[in-house]
Design a protein around this motif. Structure first.
Motif, PDB file in Angstrom:
ATOM      1  N   THR A 125       0.845  -1.108   0.026  1.00 39.00           N
ATOM      2  CA  THR A 125      -0.186   0.013  -0.005  1.00 39.00           C
ATOM      3  C   THR A 125       0.952   1.311   0.008  1.00 39.00           C
ATOM      4  OG1 THR A 125      -1.742   1.104   1.164  1.00 39.00           O
ATOM      5  CG2 THR A 125      -0.319   0.058   2.540  1.00 39.00           C
ATOM      6  N   ASP A 126       0.203   2.391  -0.453  1.00 35.75           N
ATOM      7  CA  ASP A 126       1.121   3.420  -0.767  1.00 35.75           C
ATOM      8  C   ASP A 126       0.248   4.596   0.239  1.00 35.75           C
ATOM      9  OD1 ASP A 126       2.003   6.081  -1.427  1.00 35.75           O
ATOM     10  OD2 ASP A 126       2.233   5.580  -3.332  1.00 35.75           O
ATOM     11  N   PRO A 127       0.688   4.885   1.357  1.00 33.16           N
ATOM     12  CA  PRO A 127      -0.271   5.843   2.391  1.00 33.16           C
ATOM     13  C   PRO A 127      -0.429   7.224   1.771  1.00 33.16           C
ATOM     14  CG  PRO A 127       1.743   5.128   3.339  1.00 33.16           C
ATOM     15  CD  PRO A 127       1.795   4.352   2.060  1.00 33.16           C
ATOM     16  N   VAL A 128       0.813   7.635   1.124  1.00 35.70           N
ATOM     17  CA  VAL A 128       0.914   8.992   0.621  1.00 35.70           C
ATOM     18  C   VAL A 128      -0.281   9.159  -0.587  1.00 35.70           C
ATOM     19  CG1 VAL A 128       2.232  10.690  -0.593  1.00 35.70           C
ATOM     20  CG2 VAL A 128       3.158   9.439   1.275  1.00 35.70           C
ATOM     21  N   LEU A 129      -0.152   8.176  -1.478  1.00 32.29           N
ATOM     22  CA  LEU A 129      -1.235   8.053  -2.438  1.00 32.29           C
ATOM     23  C   LEU A 129      -2.863   7.972  -1.824  1.00 32.29           C
ATOM     24  CD1 LEU A 129      -2.096   8.079  -5.572  1.00 32.29           C
ATOM     25  CD2 LEU A 129      -1.508   5.646  -5.628  1.00 32.29           C
ATOM     26  N   LEU A 130      -2.960   6.949  -1.167  1.00 34.85           N
ATOM     27  CA  LEU A 130      -4.169   6.786  -0.339  1.00 34.85           C
ATOM     28  C   LEU A 130      -4.668   8.186   0.095  1.00 34.85           C
ATOM     29  CD1 LEU A 130      -6.433   5.046   0.318  1.00 34.85           C
ATOM     30  CD2 LEU A 130      -5.377   4.616   2.374  1.00 34.85           C
ATOM     31  N   HIS A 131      -3.580   9.043   0.918  1.00 35.48           N
ATOM     32  CA  HIS A 131      -4.252  10.159   1.506  1.00 35.48           C
ATOM     33  C   HIS A 131      -4.594  11.032   0.542  1.00 35.48           C
ATOM     34  CE1 HIS A 131      -4.508  13.294   4.566  1.00 35.48           C
ATOM     35  NE2 HIS A 131      -3.628  14.110   3.636  1.00 35.48           N
ATOM     36  N   ARG A 132      -3.947  11.223  -0.482  1.00 33.12           N
ATOM     37  CA  ARG A 132      -4.173  12.224  -1.473  1.00 33.12           C
ATOM     38  C   ARG A 132      -5.381  11.982  -2.269  1.00 33.12           C
ATOM     39  NH1 ARG A 132      -0.092  11.523  -5.917  1.00 33.12           N
ATOM     40  NH2 ARG A 132       1.235  11.409  -4.058  1.00 33.12           N
ATOM     41  N   ILE A 133      -5.848  10.730  -2.487  1.00 23.35           N
ATOM     42  CA  ILE A 133      -6.936  10.317  -3.128  1.00 23.35           C
ATOM     43  C   ILE A 133      -8.136  10.526  -2.199  1.00 23.35           C
ATOM     44  CG2 ILE A 133      -8.528   8.255  -4.110  1.00 23.35           C
ATOM     45  CD1 ILE A 133      -5.861   7.231  -5.098  1.00 23.35           C
ATOM     46  N   PHE A 143      -7.916   0.824  -1.073  1.00 19.11           N
ATOM     47  CA  PHE A 143      -8.890   0.743  -0.282  1.00 19.11           C
ATOM     48  C   PHE A 143      -8.886  -0.507   0.427  1.00 19.11           C
ATOM     49  CE2 PHE A 143      -9.643   4.744  -2.231  1.00 19.11           C
ATOM     50  CZ  PHE A 143     -10.071   5.667  -1.192  1.00 19.11           C
ATOM     51  N   GLU A 144      -8.670  -1.486  -0.097  1.00 16.69           N
ATOM     52  CA  GLU A 144      -8.730  -2.711   0.550  1.00 16.69           C
ATOM     53  C   GLU A 144      -7.803  -2.889   1.694  1.00 16.69           C
ATOM     54  OE1 GLU A 144      -7.392  -6.164  -1.920  1.00 16.69           O
ATOM     55  OE2 GLU A 144      -9.168  -6.029  -2.997  1.00 16.69           O
ATOM     56  N   SER A 145      -6.752  -2.235   1.846  1.00 17.65           N
ATOM     57  CA  SER A 145      -5.990  -1.912   3.122  1.00 17.65           C
ATOM     58  C   SER A 145      -6.402  -1.294   4.056  1.00 17.65           C
ATOM     59  CB  SER A 145      -4.471  -1.316   2.697  1.00 17.65           C
ATOM     60  OG  SER A 145      -4.799   0.121   2.320  1.00 17.65           O
ATOM     61  N   GLU A 146      -7.579  -0.552   3.837  1.00 16.20           N
ATOM     62  CA  GLU A 146      -8.368   0.209   4.720  1.00 16.20           C
ATOM     63  C   GLU A 146      -9.671  -0.483   5.154  1.00 16.20           C
ATOM     64  OE1 GLU A 146      -7.396   3.435   5.973  1.00 16.20           O
ATOM     65  OE2 GLU A 146      -5.568   2.447   5.106  1.00 16.20           O
ATOM     66  N   GLY A 147      -9.900  -1.684   4.683  1.00 15.14           N
ATOM     67  CA  GLY A 147     -10.836  -2.503   5.137  1.00 15.14           C
ATOM     68  C   GLY A 147     -12.139  -2.206   4.467  1.00 15.14           C
TER      69      GLY A 147
END
Length: 110
Positions: free
Chosen positions: A2-10, A43-47
């Protein structure tokens, strides 16, 4: 991975566009130059899924506005990207256990 920076940006991108009824996972993926599959993996990594995350964020905003705002329930749903009032009422009830009107009444009484 997972890429937390990309996830936060999205997530920030989605939050800034919740009112747009055309906000879809496909549009989010295209705006970030990733495949929809990669987006769903993030988003799977966030459940959750990206579609569920969008819907839940919209419902949170609607829930807040139902108490704070005097406009009609359908207007609140449309304001946050859910212009179909029957769909909005159905998913609100599934999520919070009561209809939007009931929630508004209970919030104003309590």
């Amino acid at each position: 991975m997972t890429d937390p920076v990309l996830l936060h940006r999205i997530q920030a991108f989605i939050d800034a566009r919740l009112a747009d009824p055309e906000l879809t996972p496909e549009r989010v993926a295209a705006a970030h130059h990733v495949s929809t599959r990669q987006l769903y993996r993030l988003f799977e990594s966030e459940g959750t899924t990206v579609a569920r995350w969008i819907r839940n964020r919209r419902l949170e905003r609607c829930r807040r506005d139902l108490i704070a705002d005097g406009v009609g329930v359908g207007v609140v749903g449309a304001r946050w990207g859910m212009p179909d009032s029957s769909y909005f009422s159905r998913v609100f009830r599934q999520t919070y256990g009561c209809a939007p009107r009931e929630y508004r009444r209970a919030g104003r009484v309590g």
